[in-house]
Design a protein around this motif. Structure first.
Motif, short mmCIF file in Angstrom:
data_model
loop_
_atom_site.label_atom_id
_atom_site.label_comp_id
_atom_site.label_asym_id
_atom_site.label_seq_id
_atom_site.Cartn_x
_atom_site.Cartn_y
_atom_site.Cartn_z
N MET A 81 32.60 -27.67 -24.02
CA MET A 81 32.82 -28.37 -25.28
C MET A 81 31.46 -28.59 -25.96
N PRO A 82 31.46 -28.79 -27.26
CA PRO A 82 30.18 -28.96 -27.97
C PRO A 82 29.27 -30.04 -27.38
N VAL A 83 29.83 -31.16 -26.96
CA VAL A 83 28.97 -32.23 -26.42
C VAL A 83 28.23 -31.76 -25.17
N LYS A 84 28.87 -30.97 -24.32
CA LYS A 84 28.21 -30.46 -23.11
C LYS A 84 27.11 -29.46 -23.48
N ARG A 85 27.34 -28.67 -24.50
CA ARG A 85 26.31 -27.73 -24.97
C ARG A 85 25.09 -28.51 -25.46
N HIS A 86 25.34 -29.54 -26.25
CA HIS A 86 24.25 -30.36 -26.77
C HIS A 86 23.48 -31.03 -25.63
N GLN A 87 24.20 -31.51 -24.64
CA GLN A 87 23.53 -32.15 -23.50
C GLN A 87 22.61 -31.19 -22.77
N GLN A 88 22.99 -29.93 -22.68
CA GLN A 88 22.11 -28.93 -22.06
C GLN A 88 20.80 -28.82 -22.83
N ILE A 89 20.91 -28.77 -24.15
CA ILE A 89 19.71 -28.64 -24.98
C ILE A 89 18.85 -29.91 -24.88
N TYR A 90 19.50 -31.07 -24.94
CA TYR A 90 18.75 -32.33 -24.83
C TYR A 90 17.99 -32.40 -23.51
N ALA A 91 18.59 -31.94 -22.44
CA ALA A 91 17.92 -31.95 -21.13
C ALA A 91 16.71 -31.01 -21.13
N LEU A 92 16.88 -29.83 -21.70
CA LEU A 92 15.77 -28.87 -21.75
C LEU A 92 14.61 -29.36 -22.61
N LEU A 93 14.94 -30.09 -23.66
CA LEU A 93 13.92 -30.52 -24.62
C LEU A 93 13.61 -32.02 -24.55
N ALA A 94 13.85 -32.60 -23.40
CA ALA A 94 13.66 -34.06 -23.23
C ALA A 94 12.26 -34.51 -23.62
N ASP A 95 11.24 -33.78 -23.22
CA ASP A 95 9.87 -34.18 -23.54
C ASP A 95 9.62 -34.18 -25.04
N GLU A 96 10.09 -33.14 -25.71
CA GLU A 96 9.88 -33.04 -27.16
C GLU A 96 10.67 -34.11 -27.91
N LEU A 97 11.88 -34.39 -27.45
CA LEU A 97 12.71 -35.39 -28.11
C LEU A 97 12.22 -36.81 -27.86
N SER A 98 11.49 -37.02 -26.78
CA SER A 98 10.95 -38.36 -26.52
C SER A 98 9.60 -38.56 -27.19
#
Length: 103
Positions: free
Chosen positions: A51-68
Motif C-alpha cells: 500500500m502507498p503508506v508502506k512504500r512511503h515508510q520504506q523511503i522515510y527509513a532510507l532517508l532518515a538522516d536527510e529528513l532529520s
C-alpha cells in the motif's frame, strides 16, 4: 556530496526501473542553492503488493538522516512498473508554493 546525490544513491537500493530526484527548493521561500525541498518519482518492482503508506515508510527509513536534518519537504510519487506504464510514464507536476511569503 550534495544532498540530491545522496538521496539518489540511497534510493538505488530499491533497484529502480525509473528514478527522478528533483530539487524543488527554488520554488519555495528559501536561500538560493538550497537543498530543502525535493520531489522523488521512483518506479520499483519492490513496491508490488505494498500500500502507498508502506512504500512511503520504506523511503522515510532510507532517508532518515536527510529528513532529520537538511530536507524540509519530500514529495513522493512511488509506483510499480505496471502502475508506471498505466500512467504513460508521466511524472506528476508539483503545485506552486503557497506559503512562506517571500519578501
Amino acid at each position: 556530496m550534495r544532498i540530491q546525490s545522496t538521496i539518489e544513491d540511497k534510493l538505488q537500493s530499491l533497484e529502480p526501473v525509473a528514478l527522478a530526484v528533483e530539487n524543488e527548493s527554488h520554488r519555495h521561500n528559501v536561500p538560493a542553492d538550497s537543498e530543502t525541498h525535493f520531489k522523488v518519482t521512483l518506479v520499483s518492482a519492490s513496491f508490488k503488493g505494498l500500500m502507498p503508506v508502506k512504500r512511503h515508510q520504506q523511503i522515510y527509513a532510507l532517508l532518515a538522516d536527510e529528513l532529520s536534518g537538511p530536507v524540509h519537504a519530500l514529495a513522493l510519487h512511488l509506483y510499480t512498473p505496471d502502475e508506471w506504464a498505466a500512467r504513460g510514464e508521466a511524472r506528476p507536476e508539483s503545485p506552486d508554493c503557497r506559503g512562506g511569503g517571500a519578501s
